[in-house]
Design an enzyme around this catalytic site. Sequence first.
Site, PDB file in Angstrom:
ATOM      1  N   HIS A 176      49.047  38.678  48.580  1.00  0.00           N
ATOM      2  CA  HIS A 176      49.078  40.027  49.076  1.00  0.00           C
ATOM      3  C   HIS A 176      49.655  40.083  50.443  1.00  0.00           C
ATOM      4  O   HIS A 176      49.747  41.305  50.986  1.00  0.00           O
ATOM      5  CB  HIS A 176      47.684  40.201  49.319  1.00  0.00           C
ATOM      6  CG  HIS A 176      46.814  40.299  47.813  1.00  0.00           C
ATOM      7  ND1 HIS A 176      47.140  41.184  46.712  1.00  0.00           N
ATOM      8  CD2 HIS A 176      45.868  39.880  47.416  1.00  0.00           C
ATOM      9  CE1 HIS A 176      46.455  41.013  45.850  1.00  0.00           C
ATOM     10  NE2 HIS A 176      45.417  40.103  46.157  1.00  0.00           N
ATOM     11  N   ASP A 210      47.925  35.653  38.771  1.00  0.00           N
ATOM     12  CA  ASP A 210      46.566  36.112  39.460  1.00  0.00           C
ATOM     13  C   ASP A 210      46.318  37.471  38.986  1.00  0.00           C
ATOM     14  O   ASP A 210      47.159  38.223  38.630  1.00  0.00           O
ATOM     15  CB  ASP A 210      46.865  36.140  41.230  1.00  0.00           C
ATOM     16  CG  ASP A 210      45.633  36.502  41.782  1.00  0.00           C
ATOM     17  OD1 ASP A 210      44.777  35.440  42.141  1.00  0.00           O
ATOM     18  OD2 ASP A 210      45.079  37.587  42.080  1.00  0.00           O
ATOM     19  N   HIS A 212      45.223  39.901  40.435  1.00  0.00           N
ATOM     20  CA  HIS A 212      45.592  41.127  41.242  1.00  0.00           C
ATOM     21  C   HIS A 212      47.070  41.019  41.278  1.00  0.00           C
ATOM     22  O   HIS A 212      47.820  40.242  41.517  1.00  0.00           O
ATOM     23  CB  HIS A 212      44.892  41.082  42.765  1.00  0.00           C
ATOM     24  CG  HIS A 212      43.656  40.910  42.745  1.00  0.00           C
ATOM     25  ND1 HIS A 212      42.670  39.723  42.668  1.00  0.00           N
ATOM     26  CD2 HIS A 212      42.588  41.914  42.833  1.00  0.00           C
ATOM     27  CE1 HIS A 212      41.504  40.005  42.661  1.00  0.00           C
ATOM     28  NE2 HIS A 212      41.328  41.293  42.761  1.00  0.00           N
ATOM     29  N   ASP A 299      41.124  34.127  38.892  1.00  0.00           N
ATOM     30  CA  ASP A 299      40.194  35.319  38.729  1.00  0.00           C
ATOM     31  C   ASP A 299      40.735  36.309  37.427  1.00  0.00           C
ATOM     32  O   ASP A 299      40.080  37.222  37.321  1.00  0.00           O
ATOM     33  CB  ASP A 299      40.435  36.152  39.988  1.00  0.00           C
ATOM     34  CG  ASP A 299      41.826  36.213  40.473  1.00  0.00           C
ATOM     35  OD1 ASP A 299      42.833  36.028  39.996  1.00  0.00           O
ATOM     36  OD2 ASP A 299      42.044  36.697  41.697  1.00  0.00           O
TER      37      ASP A 299
HETATM   38  C1  SP5 Z   1      44.326  36.305  46.499  1.00  0.00           C
HETATM   39  C2  SP5 Z   1      43.377  37.492  45.858  1.00  0.00           C
HETATM   40  O1  SP5 Z   1      43.054  37.172  44.696  1.00  0.00           O
HETATM   41  N1  SP5 Z   1      42.868  38.416  46.355  1.00  0.00           N
HETATM   42  C3  SP5 Z   1      41.990  39.318  46.074  1.00  0.00           C
HETATM   43  C4  SP5 Z   1      41.664  40.181  47.148  1.00  0.00           C
HETATM   44  C5  SP5 Z   1      40.499  41.357  46.592  1.00  0.00           C
HETATM   45  N2  SP5 Z   1      40.038  42.029  47.781  1.00  0.00           N
HETATM   46  C6  SP5 Z   1      39.303  43.210  47.144  1.00  0.00           C
HETATM   47  C7  SP5 Z   1      38.026  43.498  47.930  1.00  0.00           C
HETATM   48  C8  SP5 Z   1      37.305  44.740  47.081  1.00  0.00           C
HETATM   49  C9  SP5 Z   1      36.088  44.289  46.359  1.00  0.00           C
HETATM   50  N3  SP5 Z   1      35.532  45.089  45.561  1.00  0.00           N
HETATM   51  C10 SP5 Z   1      34.275  44.507  45.158  1.00  0.00           C
HETATM   52  C11 SP5 Z   1      33.793  44.747  43.815  1.00  0.00           C
HETATM   53  C12 SP5 Z   1      32.938  43.655  43.248  1.00  0.00           C
HETATM   54  N4  SP5 Z   1      32.282  43.818  42.166  1.00  0.00           N
HETATM   55 ZN    ZN Z   2      43.654  37.846  42.733  1.00  0.00          ZN
END
Ligand code: SP5
Ligand code: ZN
Length: 357
Positions: A176, A210, A212, A299
């Site tokens: 990211h 990943d 995301h 993930d």
């Molecule tokens: C490297 C990587 O996988 N980074 C992911 C970062 C995601 N950050 C998102 C934070 C928002 C969290 N929302 C939570 C929902 C939980 N059910």
């Molecule tokens: Zn991720």
Amino acid sequence: MNVYYSDTHRQHNPAFELFDGGQRVPYLENPDRLDKILSALDKTAWAEIKEPLDFGLDPILAVHDPGYINFLASAWDEWIAMQPASDTPSQNLVLLPATFALRRKPHIPASVLGRAGYYIMDLSAGIVKGTYKAARASVNCALSAAKLIADNSGNISSLADQPASAFALCRPPGHHSGKDYAAGYCFINNAAVAANWLSAGGKVALLDIDYHACNGTQDIFYDRSDVLTISLHGDPDFEYPYYAGYPDEIGEGDGLNFHHNFPLPSGTSDITYLVALEKALDVILGYSPKFLVVSVGADIYKGDPLGKFNISHKGIKDIGHYISKLGLPTLVVMEGGYNNEDLGGNVTAFLSSFVGS
Ligand code: SP5
Ligand code: ZN
């Protein structure tokens, strides 16, 4: 298989992050993740854990903005020096700004909080005392693994007819992080720095699996044709990082048609995933790269606290197998995955198809 790992990651362990709605929660991207992966690797017959070499700043600055890297290097000390004497121990403090710069030609202010809001994009990339040191060790793992596959790329292992491969057990993760920003647990884009370093020796394909979308990696290589970037991920229409990872983002200038996004729906199953992966692998085959870099996040596994896919353990093993069948010298770089209990088994299952070198 050589695995590059540094214990320095432990120094990056923020006490909390903020979820949507302002919920303060324990940091999901925690040192225990790597403990779980290491203990699973220790139980295999094939993992050889090695300390990374130090590649210095040059390969990092070939990808990242110097003002941003200077910020990472000094932000904690500057911020702590500004804090009034308090009863809060410093291990409970996190440099996390409350104001963020939209990229509408903002000025870069002198104050550390102002620069934090300029260089940090969200509330999951807080900085603590050891963040910069850990990020430097993490990128050194990726570069060390890249060097190994570059040095060995002519050799086919007699064991399994599998070309050179290596695993960079990176923490913090990287995908990211763009040229001049931290986001989503990422500070230095390990896979991008390694891919750029490898690109001096031939064309590189970077495949990001990943959960995301790899907004940082996408940004870094968007106008380049010598590094093909492809990402499969939860559709950003509903999922973090929201603002990148759409199918109409295909690169620009020299990089036009050298970026591909495969957004997938919530609940994506093994079959749906593998069908999309085959399309991605065809694009890679058509590009004929010399090296492959895989940003791997566990993930995608069913029930991940940050993921909405329904990929099984066998699915993760199959994904590794499909990718290994490309037969390319492959650098695997660790990204996310937050179900710590199943993380080790999933990572070793993914890697097992690359064993043989
Ligand atoms: C490297 C990587 O996988 N980074 C992911 C970062 C995601 N950050 C998102 C934070 C928002 C969290 N929302 C939570 C929902 C939980 N059910
Ligand atoms: Zn991720």
